[in-house]
Scaffold this motif. Structure first.
Motif, short mmCIF file in Angstrom:
data_model
loop_
_atom_site.label_atom_id
_atom_site.label_comp_id
_atom_site.label_asym_id
_atom_site.label_seq_id
_atom_site.Cartn_x
_atom_site.Cartn_y
_atom_site.Cartn_z
N UNK A 97 0.83 -1.38 0.14
CA UNK A 97 -0.04 0.09 0.11
C UNK A 97 0.92 1.13 -0.09
N UNK A 98 1.88 1.05 0.60
CA UNK A 98 2.87 2.29 0.42
C UNK A 98 3.40 2.46 -1.15
N UNK A 99 3.48 1.46 -1.73
CA UNK A 99 3.90 1.69 -3.04
C UNK A 99 2.68 1.96 -3.79
N UNK A 100 1.53 1.79 -3.66
CA UNK A 100 0.05 2.08 -4.20
C UNK A 100 -0.76 2.84 -3.26
N UNK A 101 -0.33 3.96 -3.01
CA UNK A 101 -1.02 4.66 -1.80
C UNK A 101 -2.69 5.11 -2.08
N UNK A 102 -2.83 5.44 -3.51
CA UNK A 102 -4.27 5.61 -3.69
C UNK A 102 -5.04 4.43 -3.79
N UNK A 103 -4.55 3.34 -3.59
CA UNK A 103 -5.30 1.75 -3.58
C UNK A 103 -5.71 1.69 -2.02
N UNK A 104 -5.39 2.32 -0.98
CA UNK A 104 -5.88 2.09 0.35
C UNK A 104 -7.30 2.50 0.73
N UNK A 105 -7.73 3.53 0.05
CA UNK A 105 -9.23 3.63 0.29
C UNK A 105 -10.13 2.70 -0.32
N UNK A 106 -9.53 2.08 -1.54
CA UNK A 106 -10.48 0.79 -1.99
C UNK A 106 -10.48 -0.42 -0.99
N UNK A 107 -9.30 -0.67 -0.33
CA UNK A 107 -9.23 -1.72 0.29
C UNK A 107 -10.30 -1.58 1.59
N UNK A 108 -10.40 -0.27 2.02
CA UNK A 108 -11.28 0.28 2.96
C UNK A 108 -12.77 0.06 2.70
N UNK A 109 -13.01 0.39 1.39
CA UNK A 109 -14.38 0.43 1.18
C UNK A 109 -15.17 -0.78 0.46
N UNK A 110 -14.31 -1.86 0.19
CA UNK A 110 -15.07 -2.73 -0.75
C UNK A 110 -14.34 -4.33 -0.47
N UNK A 111 -15.12 -5.04 -0.46
CA UNK A 111 -14.55 -6.55 0.10
C UNK A 111 -13.84 -7.24 -1.09
N UNK A 112 -14.00 -6.82 -2.23
CA UNK A 112 -13.26 -7.50 -3.39
C UNK A 112 -13.11 -8.91 -3.36
N UNK A 113 -14.29 -9.58 -3.51
CA UNK A 113 -14.22 -11.14 -3.45
C UNK A 113 -14.13 -11.63 -4.57
N UNK A 114 -12.84 -11.46 -5.20
CA UNK A 114 -12.54 -11.99 -6.62
C UNK A 114 -11.70 -13.60 -6.09
N UNK A 115 -12.22 -14.28 -7.21
CA UNK A 115 -11.50 -15.80 -7.14
C UNK A 115 -10.25 -15.81 -6.20
N UNK A 116 -9.41 -15.13 -7.15
CA UNK A 116 -7.89 -15.15 -6.40
C UNK A 116 -8.01 -14.63 -4.88
N UNK A 117 -8.56 -13.42 -4.55
CA UNK A 117 -8.46 -13.06 -3.40
C UNK A 117 -8.97 -14.12 -2.39
N UNK A 118 -10.27 -14.81 -2.83
CA UNK A 118 -10.98 -15.61 -2.12
C UNK A 118 -10.02 -16.79 -1.70
N UNK A 119 -9.03 -17.37 -2.85
CA UNK A 119 -8.22 -18.53 -2.46
C UNK A 119 -7.26 -18.13 -1.48
N UNK A 120 -6.79 -16.80 -1.40
CA UNK A 120 -5.81 -16.23 -0.45
C UNK A 120 -6.45 -16.23 0.92
N UNK A 121 -7.70 -15.72 0.94
CA UNK A 121 -8.65 -15.77 2.32
C UNK A 121 -8.71 -17.08 2.79
N UNK A 122 -9.01 -18.44 1.81
CA UNK A 122 -9.23 -19.64 2.33
C UNK A 122 -7.91 -20.19 2.93
N UNK A 123 -6.85 -20.02 2.26
CA UNK A 123 -5.34 -20.18 2.80
C UNK A 123 -5.14 -19.82 4.09
N UNK A 124 -5.45 -18.45 4.44
CA UNK A 124 -5.14 -17.95 5.78
C UNK A 124 -6.22 -18.50 6.75
#
Length: 215
Positions: A97-124
């Protein structure tokens, strides 16, 4: 005879290329600059071509979050202890997020449940559950850690850490605040993040050692 191809295919684009270009554009000019028309111009194609790869702007924004999260997943994720993995993930997420500072509001405002993200969440969740956390608690751990890391990154991006402002206050009116800020130093944000992260992980660890949570 060659198979018929869509305009998007003829343009040689992929979803990955579209998402990377969108993130570059936002890095350079902010979220307000992002539109399908502008992104198409950056890629040298008509805006309609992009819809072969992302169905709408919502999917584009979710894909951009996916890109940032992918940068934050350490290559050795899952190889160490749950605490070491979560610490590495939190530090990597802040770095992304330091490398992409304008993306921080996106992560705070939407779940972004894409298949790739969901696989990461499943692994955690799997890693935490195998470590002994109940399934509901795995989500508590995951979301509290992510919210903390994203909040820190957003504050850093907005230069709202506060220590610098406190250090410039009138020391006669606010002697303790000023002293604390000045003793912390100008680059205290990283140390403060490490301290709070360690405290957060220690809290998770104490609960785990006390037995499985109900639920």
């Amino acid at each position: 005879m060659a198979a018929n191809r869509t305009r998007g295919q003829r343009a040689g684009l992929t979803r990955q290329a579209v998402l990377e270009a969108a993130l570059r554009l936002v890095d350079q000019e902010g979220l307000k600059a992002l539109s399908m028309r502008r992104l198409g111009a950056e890629l040298g194609v008509e805006a309609m071509t992009l819809y072969h790869h992302v169905p709408n702007k919502t999917a584009l924004l979710d894909g951009m979050i996916e890109q940032v999260v992918a940068e934050a997943v350490p290559t050795e994720f899952g190889a160490g202890t749950w605490r070491a993995d979560l610490s590495a993930y939190a530090h990597a997420l802040v770095a992304a997020l330091d490398a992409h500072p304008h993306a921080a509001p996106l992560l705070l405002s939407r779940p972004a449940l894409t298949p790739r993200n969901l696989r990461t969440l499943e692994a955690v969740v799997e890693m935490l559950h195998e470590a002994g956390f109940s399934l509901p608690r795995t989500l508590d751990v995951l979301y509290s850690l992510t919210s903390f890391a994203v909040g820190h990154a957003a504050a850093h991006a907005g230069r709202i850490d506060g220590a610098g402002s406190l250090a410039s206050l009138d020391p006669e009116a606010y002697p303790l605040l000023v002293a604390a800020a000045r003793e912390s130093g100008e680059d205290a944000a990283d140390a403060r993040f490490a301290f709070a992260l360690d405290a957060l992980l220690s809290g998770f660890e104490r609960e785990l050692e006390g037995g499985p949570a109900e639920g």
